[in-house]
Scaffold this motif. Structure first.
Motif, PDB file in Angstrom:
ATOM      1  N   ILE A   1      57.088 -51.746  31.604  1.00  0.00           N
ATOM      2  CA  ILE A   1      56.215 -50.654  32.023  1.00  0.00           C
ATOM      3  C   ILE A   1      54.854 -51.227  32.402  1.00  0.00           C
ATOM      4  N   GLU A   2      54.614 -51.312  33.711  1.00  0.00           N
ATOM      5  CA  GLU A   2      53.351 -51.814  34.248  1.00  0.00           C
ATOM      6  C   GLU A   2      52.967 -53.173  33.679  1.00  0.00           C
ATOM      7  N   ARG A   3      53.943 -53.994  33.361  1.00  0.00           N
ATOM      8  CA  ARG A   3      53.751 -55.343  32.850  1.00  0.00           C
ATOM      9  C   ARG A   3      52.862 -55.396  31.605  1.00  0.00           C
ATOM     10  N   VAL A   4      52.948 -54.376  30.788  1.00  0.00           N
ATOM     11  CA  VAL A   4      52.212 -54.334  29.528  1.00  0.00           C
ATOM     12  C   VAL A   4      53.206 -54.602  28.402  1.00  0.00           C
ATOM     13  N   LEU A   5      52.907 -55.615  27.582  1.00  0.00           N
ATOM     14  CA  LEU A   5      53.793 -55.968  26.476  1.00  0.00           C
ATOM     15  C   LEU A   5      53.818 -54.839  25.452  1.00  0.00           C
ATOM     16  N   THR A   6      55.020 -54.346  25.171  1.00  0.00           N
ATOM     17  CA  THR A   6      55.200 -53.271  24.209  1.00  0.00           C
ATOM     18  C   THR A   6      56.249 -53.707  23.194  1.00  0.00           C
ATOM     19  N   ILE A   7      55.939 -53.513  21.911  1.00  0.00           N
ATOM     20  CA  ILE A   7      56.846 -53.900  20.833  1.00  0.00           C
ATOM     21  C   ILE A   7      57.424 -52.647  20.186  1.00  0.00           C
ATOM     22  N   GLY A   8      58.733 -52.669  19.943  1.00  0.00           N
ATOM     23  CA  GLY A   8      59.381 -51.575  19.217  1.00  0.00           C
ATOM     24  C   GLY A   8      59.734 -50.358  20.028  1.00  0.00           C
ATOM     25  N   VAL A   9      59.967 -50.524  21.323  1.00  0.00           N
ATOM     26  CA  VAL A   9      60.352 -49.390  22.162  1.00  0.00           C
ATOM     27  C   VAL A   9      61.725 -48.867  21.741  1.00  0.00           C
ATOM     28  N   HIS A  10      62.634 -49.777  21.467  1.00  0.00           N
ATOM     29  CA  HIS A  10      63.989 -49.420  21.051  1.00  0.00           C
ATOM     30  C   HIS A  10      64.159 -49.864  19.609  1.00  0.00           C
ATOM     31  N   GLY A  11      64.207 -48.920  18.701  1.00  0.00           N
ATOM     32  CA  GLY A  11      64.365 -49.259  17.290  1.00  0.00           C
ATOM     33  C   GLY A  11      63.030 -49.435  16.582  1.00  0.00           C
ATOM     34  N   PRO A  12      63.062 -50.006  15.382  1.00  0.00           N
ATOM     35  CA  PRO A  12      61.845 -50.140  14.580  1.00  0.00           C
ATOM     36  C   PRO A  12      60.766 -50.970  15.274  1.00  0.00           C
ATOM     37  N   SER A  13      59.517 -50.601  15.045  1.00  0.00           N
ATOM     38  CA  SER A  13      58.398 -51.371  15.600  1.00  0.00           C
ATOM     39  C   SER A  13      57.937 -52.447  14.628  1.00  0.00           C
ATOM     40  N   LYS A  14      58.441 -52.410  13.400  1.00  0.00           N
ATOM     41  CA  LYS A  14      58.086 -53.426  12.402  1.00  0.00           C
ATOM     42  C   LYS A  14      59.317 -53.786  11.580  1.00  0.00           C
ATOM     43  N   LEU A  15      59.435 -55.090  11.290  1.00  0.00           N
ATOM     44  CA  LEU A  15      60.526 -55.613  10.476  1.00  0.00           C
ATOM     45  C   LEU A  15      59.940 -56.434   9.341  1.00  0.00           C
ATOM     46  N   VAL A  16      60.372 -56.140   8.126  1.00  0.00           N
ATOM     47  CA  VAL A  16      59.993 -56.936   6.956  1.00  0.00           C
ATOM     48  C   VAL A  16      61.289 -57.470   6.353  1.00  0.00           C
ATOM     49  N   VAL A  17      61.375 -58.788   6.240  1.00  0.00           N
ATOM     50  CA  VAL A  17      62.571 -59.432   5.701  1.00  0.00           C
ATOM     51  C   VAL A  17      62.243 -60.020   4.340  1.00  0.00           C
ATOM     52  N   PHE A  18      63.023 -59.647   3.353  1.00  0.00           N
ATOM     53  CA  PHE A  18      62.907 -60.223   2.007  1.00  0.00           C
ATOM     54  C   PHE A  18      64.137 -61.084   1.754  1.00  0.00           C
ATOM     55  N   PHE A  19      63.921 -62.384   1.619  1.00  0.00           N
ATOM     56  CA  PHE A  19      64.970 -63.269   1.143  1.00  0.00           C
ATOM     57  C   PHE A  19      64.858 -63.262  -0.372  1.00  0.00           C
ATOM     58  N   ILE A  20      65.823 -62.661  -1.043  1.00  0.00           N
ATOM     59  CA  ILE A  20      65.761 -62.459  -2.494  1.00  0.00           C
ATOM     60  C   ILE A  20      66.417 -63.626  -3.216  1.00  0.00           C
ATOM     61  N   LYS A  21      65.578 -64.325  -3.984  1.00  0.00           N
ATOM     62  CA  LYS A  21      66.086 -65.428  -4.816  1.00  0.00           C
ATOM     63  C   LYS A  21      66.708 -64.847  -6.060  1.00  0.00           C
ATOM     64  N   GLU A  22      67.766 -65.460  -6.492  1.00  0.00           N
ATOM     65  CA  GLU A  22      68.452 -65.019  -7.708  1.00  0.00           C
ATOM     66  C   GLU A  22      67.584 -65.360  -8.915  1.00  0.00           C
ATOM     67  N   ASN A  23      67.442 -64.389  -9.819  1.00  0.00           N
ATOM     68  CA  ASN A  23      66.717 -64.661 -11.068  1.00  0.00           C
ATOM     69  C   ASN A  23      67.632 -65.379 -12.020  1.00  0.00           C
ATOM     70  N   LYS A  24      67.247 -66.573 -12.417  1.00  0.00           N
ATOM     71  CA  LYS A  24      68.060 -67.345 -13.372  1.00  0.00           C
ATOM     72  C   LYS A  24      67.384 -67.305 -14.712  1.00  0.00           C
ATOM     73  N   GLN A  25      67.825 -66.372 -15.539  1.00  0.00           N
ATOM     74  CA  GLN A  25      67.207 -66.192 -16.849  1.00  0.00           C
ATOM     75  C   GLN A  25      68.162 -66.554 -17.944  1.00  0.00           C
TER      76      GLN A  25
END
Length: 194
Positions: free
Chosen positions: A170-194
């Motif tokens: 769209i008019e060569r303007v960078l747009t993030i999240g047009v299709h789907g979420p506009s933000k992604l947060v990834v948690f790599f969960i380490k196993e708790n070894k207790q």
């Protein structure tokens, strides 16, 4: 469904850093990646809920997701749905789902799903929280497809999620999240070894 653990990088920090670099490439601050235990992840999530002023959360019903949301379920100001339809998903502020694994080479998350709900959780809200067991990072696509090839007929859909969509159509303007979420947060969960 059991995927073979010996095919994964097994907490390989180099693979994690490669994943983080690739998934964040060109996306500004629309992607966050954490490598942490579940308790710290819950604390970060609590801050995210506060910043987003979130009220409606949708989630898949995996064991990791339920464990991650354990404290949030006690918060009476939040509506958390583990099932619903497109209207419930459309009204959600945050979606939380477990990914099968990540691919370091491309910064992609792999989601196997039989239900429409799981796909709605990762695609409809403006913020997607992706949970990945820390020992489930495939180094490259070759490894990923080796893992998937015996399970290809076991699921209805395999999705490769590589952060928010980016377009400059769209008019060569960078747009993030047009299709789907506009933000992604990834948690790599380490196993708790207790």
């Amino acid at each position: 469904m059991q995927l073979w653990n010996n095919k994964f990088s097994n907490n390989d920090l180099e693979a994690l850093h490669t994943f983080e670099k690739k998934v964040k490439a060109g996306k500004g601050n629309s992607v966050e990646v954490y490598f942490t235990d579940i308790s710290t992840a819950r604390s970060i999530f609590k801050d995210i809920i506060s910043k987003q002023q979130a009220k409606n959360i949708i989630a898949d019903s995996s064991g990791l997701t339920r464990s991650f949301l354990e404290e949030s379920l006690l918060d009476e100001s939040l509506n958390i749905y583990f099932d619903g339809d497109k209207y419930t998903a459309n009204a959600a502020d945050i979606g939380v789902s477990e990914m099968e694994f990540a691919i370091a080479e491309s910064g992609s998350l792999v989601e196997l799903s039989d239900s429409i709900w799981k796909r709605l959780v990762s695609a409809m809200p403006s913020l997607h929280i992706a949970l990945v067991c820390a020992d489930r990072i495939a180094k490259d696509f070759e490894t990923a497809f080796e893992i998937l090839k015996k399970h290809i007929l076991d699921v209805a859909q395999i999705s490769f999620i590589t952060g928010p969509s980016i377009t400059a159509d769209i008019e060569r303007v960078l747009t993030i999240g047009v299709h789907g979420p506009s933000k992604l947060v990834v948690f790599f969960i380490k196993e708790n070894k207790q």
